[in-house]
Design a protein around this motif. Structure first.
Motif, PDB file in Angstrom:
ATOM      1  N   ASN A 102     -37.565  -8.616 -34.512  1.00  0.00           N
ATOM      2  CA  ASN A 102     -38.818  -8.578 -33.753  1.00  0.00           C
ATOM      3  C   ASN A 102     -39.233  -9.934 -33.204  1.00  0.00           C
ATOM      4  N   LEU A 103     -38.415 -10.955 -33.485  1.00  0.00           N
ATOM      5  CA  LEU A 103     -38.797 -12.290 -33.042  1.00  0.00           C
ATOM      6  C   LEU A 103     -38.706 -12.420 -31.523  1.00  0.00           C
ATOM      7  N   SER A 104     -39.722 -13.067 -30.949  1.00  0.00           N
ATOM      8  CA  SER A 104     -39.615 -13.377 -29.521  1.00  0.00           C
ATOM      9  C   SER A 104     -38.836 -14.686 -29.389  1.00  0.00           C
ATOM     10  N   LYS A 105     -38.381 -14.971 -28.179  1.00  0.00           N
ATOM     11  CA  LYS A 105     -37.613 -16.200 -27.938  1.00  0.00           C
ATOM     12  C   LYS A 105     -38.379 -17.435 -28.413  1.00  0.00           C
ATOM     13  N   ARG A 106     -39.678 -17.403 -28.209  1.00  0.00           N
ATOM     14  CA  ARG A 106     -40.506 -18.550 -28.601  1.00  0.00           C
ATOM     15  C   ARG A 106     -40.532 -18.776 -30.104  1.00  0.00           C
ATOM     16  N   GLU A 107     -40.352 -17.690 -30.859  1.00  0.00           N
ATOM     17  CA  GLU A 107     -40.499 -17.806 -32.312  1.00  0.00           C
ATOM     18  C   GLU A 107     -39.211 -18.232 -32.995  1.00  0.00           C
ATOM     19  N   ILE A 108     -38.076 -18.100 -32.287  1.00  0.00           N
ATOM     20  CA  ILE A 108     -36.780 -18.413 -32.904  1.00  0.00           C
ATOM     21  C   ILE A 108     -36.732 -19.831 -33.483  1.00  0.00           C
ATOM     22  N   PRO A 109     -37.199 -20.857 -32.738  1.00  0.00           N
ATOM     23  CA  PRO A 109     -37.167 -22.203 -33.326  1.00  0.00           C
ATOM     24  C   PRO A 109     -37.880 -22.283 -34.667  1.00  0.00           C
ATOM     25  N   PHE A 110     -38.960 -21.515 -34.797  1.00  0.00           N
ATOM     26  CA  PHE A 110     -39.730 -21.605 -36.042  1.00  0.00           C
ATOM     27  C   PHE A 110     -39.009 -20.897 -37.194  1.00  0.00           C
ATOM     28  N   LEU A 111     -38.220 -19.860 -36.850  1.00  0.00           N
ATOM     29  CA  LEU A 111     -37.347 -19.257 -37.857  1.00  0.00           C
ATOM     30  C   LEU A 111     -36.321 -20.287 -38.328  1.00  0.00           C
ATOM     31  N   ARG A 112     -35.746 -21.016 -37.386  1.00  0.00           N
ATOM     32  CA  ARG A 112     -34.683 -21.950 -37.733  1.00  0.00           C
ATOM     33  C   ARG A 112     -35.196 -23.141 -38.536  1.00  0.00           C
ATOM     34  N   ARG A 113     -36.464 -23.415 -38.429  1.00  0.00           N
ATOM     35  CA  ARG A 113     -37.016 -24.510 -39.234  1.00  0.00           C
ATOM     36  C   ARG A 113     -37.065 -24.151 -40.711  1.00  0.00           C
ATOM     37  N   LYS A 114     -36.989 -22.833 -40.996  1.00  0.00           N
ATOM     38  CA  LYS A 114     -36.972 -22.407 -42.409  1.00  0.00           C
ATOM     39  C   LYS A 114     -35.559 -22.423 -42.957  1.00  0.00           C
ATOM     40  N   MET A 115     -34.573 -22.672 -42.083  1.00  0.00           N
ATOM     41  CA  MET A 115     -33.179 -22.641 -42.518  1.00  0.00           C
ATOM     42  C   MET A 115     -32.477 -23.944 -42.143  1.00  0.00           C
ATOM     43  N   GLY A 116     -31.740 -24.495 -43.105  1.00  0.00           N
ATOM     44  CA  GLY A 116     -30.884 -25.640 -42.790  1.00  0.00           C
ATOM     45  C   GLY A 116     -29.475 -25.125 -42.540  1.00  0.00           C
ATOM     46  N   VAL A 117     -28.737 -25.804 -41.668  1.00  0.00           N
ATOM     47  CA  VAL A 117     -27.375 -25.354 -41.368  1.00  0.00           C
ATOM     48  C   VAL A 117     -26.381 -26.504 -41.532  1.00  0.00           C
ATOM     49  N   VAL A 118     -25.243 -26.188 -42.152  1.00  0.00           N
ATOM     50  CA  VAL A 118     -24.171 -27.173 -42.320  1.00  0.00           C
ATOM     51  C   VAL A 118     -22.883 -26.564 -41.776  1.00  0.00           C
ATOM     52  N   PHE A 119     -22.215 -27.319 -40.911  1.00  0.00           N
ATOM     53  CA  PHE A 119     -20.994 -26.783 -40.300  1.00  0.00           C
ATOM     54  C   PHE A 119     -19.753 -27.526 -40.773  1.00  0.00           C
ATOM     55  N   GLN A 120     -18.629 -26.854 -40.637  1.00  0.00           N
ATOM     56  CA  GLN A 120     -17.350 -27.466 -40.970  1.00  0.00           C
ATOM     57  C   GLN A 120     -17.115 -28.732 -40.136  1.00  0.00           C
ATOM     58  N   ASP A 121     -17.484 -28.671 -38.875  1.00  0.00           N
ATOM     59  CA  ASP A 121     -17.199 -29.805 -37.979  1.00  0.00           C
ATOM     60  C   ASP A 121     -18.383 -30.772 -37.869  1.00  0.00           C
ATOM     61  N   PHE A 122     -19.226 -30.789 -38.873  1.00  0.00           N
ATOM     62  CA  PHE A 122     -20.313 -31.758 -39.035  1.00  0.00           C
ATOM     63  C   PHE A 122     -21.394 -31.688 -37.947  1.00  0.00           C
ATOM     64  N   ARG A 123     -21.008 -31.858 -36.702  1.00  0.00           N
ATOM     65  CA  ARG A 123     -21.999 -31.875 -35.602  1.00  0.00           C
ATOM     66  C   ARG A 123     -23.069 -32.948 -35.787  1.00  0.00           C
ATOM     67  N   LEU A 124     -22.613 -34.168 -35.878  1.00  0.00           N
ATOM     68  CA  LEU A 124     -23.543 -35.300 -35.884  1.00  0.00           C
ATOM     69  C   LEU A 124     -23.588 -35.901 -34.482  1.00  0.00           C
ATOM     70  N   LEU A 125     -24.660 -36.613 -34.186  1.00  0.00           N
ATOM     71  CA  LEU A 125     -24.741 -37.290 -32.893  1.00  0.00           C
ATOM     72  C   LEU A 125     -24.091 -38.661 -33.026  1.00  0.00           C
ATOM     73  N   GLU A 126     -23.042 -38.888 -32.237  1.00  0.00           N
ATOM     74  CA  GLU A 126     -22.209 -40.075 -32.409  1.00  0.00           C
ATOM     75  C   GLU A 126     -22.956 -41.371 -32.099  1.00  0.00           C
ATOM     76  N   ASN A 127     -23.911 -41.285 -31.181  1.00  0.00           N
ATOM     77  CA  ASN A 127     -24.589 -42.519 -30.772  1.00  0.00           C
ATOM     78  C   ASN A 127     -25.841 -42.818 -31.595  1.00  0.00           C
ATOM     79  N   LYS A 128     -26.009 -42.072 -32.670  1.00  0.00           N
ATOM     80  CA  LYS A 128     -27.154 -42.340 -33.552  1.00  0.00           C
ATOM     81  C   LYS A 128     -26.639 -42.724 -34.938  1.00  0.00           C
ATOM     82  N   SER A 129     -27.367 -43.632 -35.594  1.00  0.00           N
ATOM     83  CA  SER A 129     -26.984 -44.050 -36.939  1.00  0.00           C
ATOM     84  C   SER A 129     -27.258 -42.920 -37.927  1.00  0.00           C
ATOM     85  N   VAL A 130     -26.813 -43.114 -39.160  1.00  0.00           N
ATOM     86  CA  VAL A 130     -27.056 -42.134 -40.212  1.00  0.00           C
ATOM     87  C   VAL A 130     -28.558 -41.855 -40.330  1.00  0.00           C
ATOM     88  N   PHE A 131     -29.318 -42.931 -40.410  1.00  0.00           N
ATOM     89  CA  PHE A 131     -30.772 -42.762 -40.505  1.00  0.00           C
ATOM     90  C   PHE A 131     -31.309 -41.940 -39.331  1.00  0.00           C
TER      91      PHE A 131
END
Ligand code: ATP
Ligand code: MG
Lengths: 229, 305
Positions: A69-98
């Motif tokens: 029943n989620l509208s498109k607008r509400e999806i981001p707020f659903l995702r804030r309740k969930m953390g995601v970890v991927f096999q291929d990490f998906r880090l931003l290369e031009n940003k430090s760890v912090f």
């Protein structure tokens, strides 16, 4: 809390369903492994949870809320309740760890003060305090995955979803990662881990869900790797 | 929670935007150049339009239509005609000028030669009485003339309005307005398209980041804003450069013209301060809008999922 009620997902009409009539219940605070052969439907399961795709049939509840029943607008707020970890990490290369970890807080509008306070705590939790100003390409795979985990938990999600978090790591590093996940779970976060790592599943003695050709065939409370290769 | 996110957004967004413009410097430069080119062409047309319309306004303000009455008109006829004219919503004002007043006016205009008219008095006055009409819109001149002519032989002798060139000027003014509008639309589409392509490159270069943003729960507006900002900034930079070019060129041309007798007597170019004042606002709004619209189109596709 995650509940699937008779969920079927088919990507294309003439192909067999990626998920077939799957029903399951994962309680708050559980630690669950999801196993199955390549193509069994594990990633499909996770994409459904993240509302990246919608089920063809059936309904999915997260924290008692039907996410169909989620509208498109509400999806981001659903995702804030969930953390995601991927096999291929998906880090931003031009940003430090912090910055990579801080990014997740910036996006949901946390203040700089909160960010400066919480990011070091999360990095400490994954044992990466000494790498705080390094860049992803300066880190080992295991270290990168720790950053990803820190990023995934920084906003206190109720559910942490990991799609093959140890897929690119050697056995020893994999154990370290899994024990970090266990620690996070001990603090109350529900954890779902998709894995092909038989040894880890057998050692951990957690609940194991097994998918075969899109169907949920085994649901073992103290499980072992469910299918033979 | 939604509100607090707006507070801290600008800083990150501005930082990422500036980085992105720098990273895509070639395409960014191309976008800015296209906005500059479009705005310079537009600027030339706008200056032309502004000048023509100023010129026309100036002439129009002096524009009258004269309805001459027959020498033997009756008071009843005069009243009917005046009533009809005053009732028309095309007409701004109607003033009656008696034949004596017309003669006095003519005589006054002759100055030291007014003695030429000394033979005429109220008995043999050759000047006809008339209504002097100001219309609201010069495009209605003909219609008003037609209206007045319906009273031909009911007291009205004939109707006369401005010189030929007034009509030509009005037509020309309408033409430049239309032309500017067409140029505006065509150039806008081209500029939007070029900015759209630049921002699409930016979006493509940052698609990984966009994916990550989504998993961490960024709202679409949050994801969109740096791209829209980037496009808007490109448009604004283009607008400012184009404005400076146009400004320098306009003053230069003005300098050339003031020394020559190129312009028709009695006319002037629109005051440069007036033109530049109008132009800078138009350029900034236009450049910003074009940039924003191009980016909104560019990011739209990537936001689904
Ligand atoms: N976007 C898609 N379009 C069409 N078919 C898809 C799509 N994504 C997955 N599938 C199909 O759905 C089935 C399940 O795929 P899924 O990615 O869920 O498997 P998996 O269990 O994650 O496999 P792996 O262990 O290799 O990651 C496969 O047959 C796959 O080909
Ligand atoms: Mg998969």
């Amino acid at each position: 809390m995650i509940e699937f009620k008779n969920v079927t997902k088919s990507y294309e009409k003439n192909k067999s369903d990626a998920l077939k009539n799957v029903s399951l219940f994962i309680d708050k605070g559980e630690f669950v492994f999801l196993v199955g052969r390549s193509g069994a439907g594990k990633s499909t399961f996770i994409k459904l949870l993240l509302r990246e795709i919608e089920p063809t049939q059936g309904s999915i509840f997260i924290n008692n809320y039907n996410i169909a029943n989620l509208s498109k607008r509400e999806i981001p707020f659903l995702r804030r309740k969930m953390g995601v970890v991927f096999q291929d990490f998906r880090l931003l290369e031009n940003k430090s760890v912090f910055e990579n970890v801080a990014y997740a807080m910036e996006i949901i509008g946390k203040s700089e003060k909160q960010i400066r306070k919480r990011v070091p705590l999360a990095l400490d939790m994954v044992g990466l305090s000494h790498r705080i100003n390094h860049y992803p390409h300066e880190l080992s795979g295991g270290e990168q995955q720790r950053v990803v985990i820190a990023r995934a938990i920084i906003n206190n999600p109720t559910i942490l979803i990991c799609d093959e978090p140890t897929g690119n790591l050697d056995p020893e590093t994999s154990y370290e990662i899994i024990s970090i996940l266990e620690e996070i779970n001990r603090r109350g976060t529900t954890i779902v881990v998709v894995t092909h790592d038989r040894e880890i599943v057998d050692v951990m003695k957690k609940r194991v869900l097994t998918l075969e050709d899109g169907a949920l065939t085994v649901d073992d409370a103290i499980g072992r790797y469910g299918y033979e290769v | 929670m939604k509100f607090s996110s707006i507070k801290t957004m600008p800083k990150n967004v501005v930082r990422d935007t500036l980085k992105s413009i720098e990273r895509n410097n070639l395409m960014s430069a191309a976008s800015i150049l296209s906005v500059i080119a479009a705005l310079i062409i537009l600027g030339i047309f706008l200056i032309l339009t502004i000048n023509v319309s100023e010129l026309t306004k100036d002439v129009e303000s002096r524009l009258e239509l004269k309805v001459f009455l027959q020498s033997d008109f009756t008071d009843a006829q005069k009243l009917t005609v005046q009533q009809a004219l005053e009732d028309s919503d095309m007409i701004e004002s109607v003033t009656f000028e008696s034949s004596q007043e017309a003669l006095d006016k003519f005589s006054a205009s002759l100055d030291q030669y007014s003695s030429l008219l000394s033979g005429y008095n109220s008995q043999n006055n050759p000047m006809p009485a008339s209504f002097i009409i100001r219309v609201k819109d010069p495009n209605d001149l003909e219609a008003v003339q037609t209206l007045a002519m319906t009273f031909k032989d009911k007291g009205v002798e004939y109707v006369k309005y401005g010189e030929e060139y007034v009509q030509v000027l009005v037509n020309f003014s309408n033409f430049t307005n239309t032309l500017s509008l067409v140029v505006l639309v065509v150039l806008s589409i081209i500029s939007i398209f070029i900015i759209y392509n630049t921002i699409k490159l930016t979006v493509f270069a940052r698609r990984r980041e966009i994916g990550i943003m989504k998993y961490v729960g960024a709202t679409n507006n949050y994801i969109r804003s740096p791209f829209i900002l980037e496009g808007t900034l490109l448009g604004l930079i283009g607008a400012i450069v184009a404005f400076l070019v146009i400004r320098i060129a306009y003053y230069y041309v003005l300098g050339l013209l003031s020394g020559s007798s190129f312009l028709p007597v009695g006319t002037t170019l629109a005051s440069p301060d007036l033109v530049m004042g109008k132009l800078i606002y138009f350029f900034l709004i236009y450049g910003g809008l074009i940039g924003a619209i191009g980016s909104i189109f560019a990011i739209r596709k990537f936001l689904d999922v």
